[in-house]
Design a protein around this motif. Structure first.
Motif, short mmCIF file in Angstrom:
data_model
loop_
_atom_site.label_atom_id
_atom_site.label_comp_id
_atom_site.label_asym_id
_atom_site.label_seq_id
_atom_site.Cartn_x
_atom_site.Cartn_y
_atom_site.Cartn_z
N LYS A 3 -16.87 -52.45 -29.29
CA LYS A 3 -16.85 -50.99 -29.40
C LYS A 3 -18.29 -50.48 -29.37
O LYS A 3 -19.14 -50.97 -30.12
CB LYS A 3 -16.18 -50.61 -30.73
CG LYS A 3 -16.15 -49.15 -31.05
CD LYS A 3 -15.40 -48.95 -32.38
CE LYS A 3 -15.59 -47.59 -32.95
NZ LYS A 3 -14.90 -47.44 -34.24
N GLU A 49 -7.72 -40.79 -23.00
CA GLU A 49 -6.99 -41.49 -24.07
C GLU A 49 -7.76 -42.69 -24.60
O GLU A 49 -7.48 -43.17 -25.69
CB GLU A 49 -5.61 -41.94 -23.58
CG GLU A 49 -4.67 -40.79 -23.25
CD GLU A 49 -5.00 -40.07 -21.94
OE1 GLU A 49 -4.69 -38.88 -21.85
OE2 GLU A 49 -5.58 -40.69 -21.03
N ILE A 52 -12.35 -43.43 -28.53
CA ILE A 52 -12.15 -43.75 -29.94
C ILE A 52 -12.97 -42.72 -30.71
O ILE A 52 -14.19 -42.64 -30.56
CB ILE A 52 -12.63 -45.17 -30.26
CG1 ILE A 52 -11.89 -46.19 -29.39
CG2 ILE A 52 -12.46 -45.47 -31.75
CD1 ILE A 52 -12.53 -47.55 -29.37
N ASP A 54 -14.04 -41.30 -34.22
CA ASP A 54 -14.16 -41.53 -35.66
C ASP A 54 -14.76 -40.29 -36.30
O ASP A 54 -15.89 -39.90 -35.98
CB ASP A 54 -15.05 -42.75 -35.95
CG ASP A 54 -14.43 -44.03 -35.41
OD1 ASP A 54 -13.26 -44.28 -35.72
OD2 ASP A 54 -15.13 -44.77 -34.70
N LEU A 71 -6.08 -34.20 -37.63
CA LEU A 71 -5.77 -35.01 -36.45
C LEU A 71 -5.15 -34.15 -35.34
O LEU A 71 -5.33 -34.44 -34.16
CB LEU A 71 -4.82 -36.15 -36.82
CG LEU A 71 -5.43 -37.25 -37.70
CD1 LEU A 71 -4.35 -38.20 -38.18
CD2 LEU A 71 -6.53 -38.00 -36.95
N TYR A 76 -6.42 -35.40 -27.25
CA TYR A 76 -6.38 -36.74 -26.64
C TYR A 76 -7.35 -37.64 -27.38
O TYR A 76 -8.04 -37.22 -28.28
CB TYR A 76 -6.70 -36.69 -25.14
CG TYR A 76 -7.85 -35.79 -24.79
CD1 TYR A 76 -9.15 -36.16 -25.03
CD2 TYR A 76 -7.62 -34.55 -24.21
CE1 TYR A 76 -10.21 -35.33 -24.71
CE2 TYR A 76 -8.67 -33.71 -23.88
CZ TYR A 76 -9.96 -34.11 -24.14
OH TYR A 76 -11.01 -33.29 -23.83
N GLY A 77 -7.36 -38.88 -26.97
CA GLY A 77 -8.21 -39.86 -27.65
C GLY A 77 -7.48 -40.52 -28.80
O GLY A 77 -6.28 -40.30 -29.02
N GLN A 78 -8.20 -41.36 -29.50
CA GLN A 78 -7.65 -42.11 -30.64
C GLN A 78 -8.43 -41.71 -31.89
O GLN A 78 -9.33 -42.42 -32.32
CB GLN A 78 -7.80 -43.61 -30.37
CG GLN A 78 -7.16 -44.08 -29.08
CD GLN A 78 -7.65 -45.46 -28.70
OE1 GLN A 78 -7.79 -46.34 -29.54
NE2 GLN A 78 -7.90 -45.66 -27.42
N SER A 80 -9.45 -40.93 -35.79
CA SER A 80 -9.21 -41.34 -37.17
C SER A 80 -10.14 -40.50 -38.04
O SER A 80 -11.25 -40.15 -37.62
CB SER A 80 -9.48 -42.83 -37.37
OG SER A 80 -10.86 -43.11 -37.18
#
Length: 114
Positions: A3, A49, A52, A54, A71, A76-78, A80
């Protein structure tokens, strides 16, 4: 594949009268996102998508932040979200503080270094 962070953005948001820690956090995220056009996925040739995302939020009362509501900001994206103690509560004459939230957004991809 490791990452690798490719972008960090910062923002600040407030809840002036309602002591709404979630709203202050949302505004901090929007401050960080809405002032920029983040085209990192296209720049590196990834689908959106694959981002990442954070997020770190700092407020005086972290347990009063609705993480699911934050959230929903990301189309889009991941994403957290982690909430920490920080930010500021500014006293007001009526006894109800103005809430200030800080946000840091890191965007990363799983990729090899060039």
């Amino acid at each position: 594949m490791p990452k690798h962070r490719v972008l960090t953005e910062f923002g600040m948001g407030t809840s002036l009268r309602r002591q709404d820690y979630t709203q202050a956090a949302k505004r901090a995220l929007q401050d960080a996102l809405w002032h920029n056009s983040i085209n990192m996925a296209e720049l590196y040739g990834f689908p959106k998508e694959a981002m990442i995302i954070d997020v770190e939020i700092a407020v005086q009362e972290p347990d009063r932040v609705d993480i699911d509501a934050l959230l929903d900001i990301f189309p889009y994206g991941q994403p957290s979200v982690t909430v920490h103690h920080g930010g500021l509560d500014i006293p007001r004459p009526d006894g109800k503080p103005t809430v200030i939230a800080n946000a840091a957004i890191n965007v990363s991809f799983m990729m090899e270094r060039a």
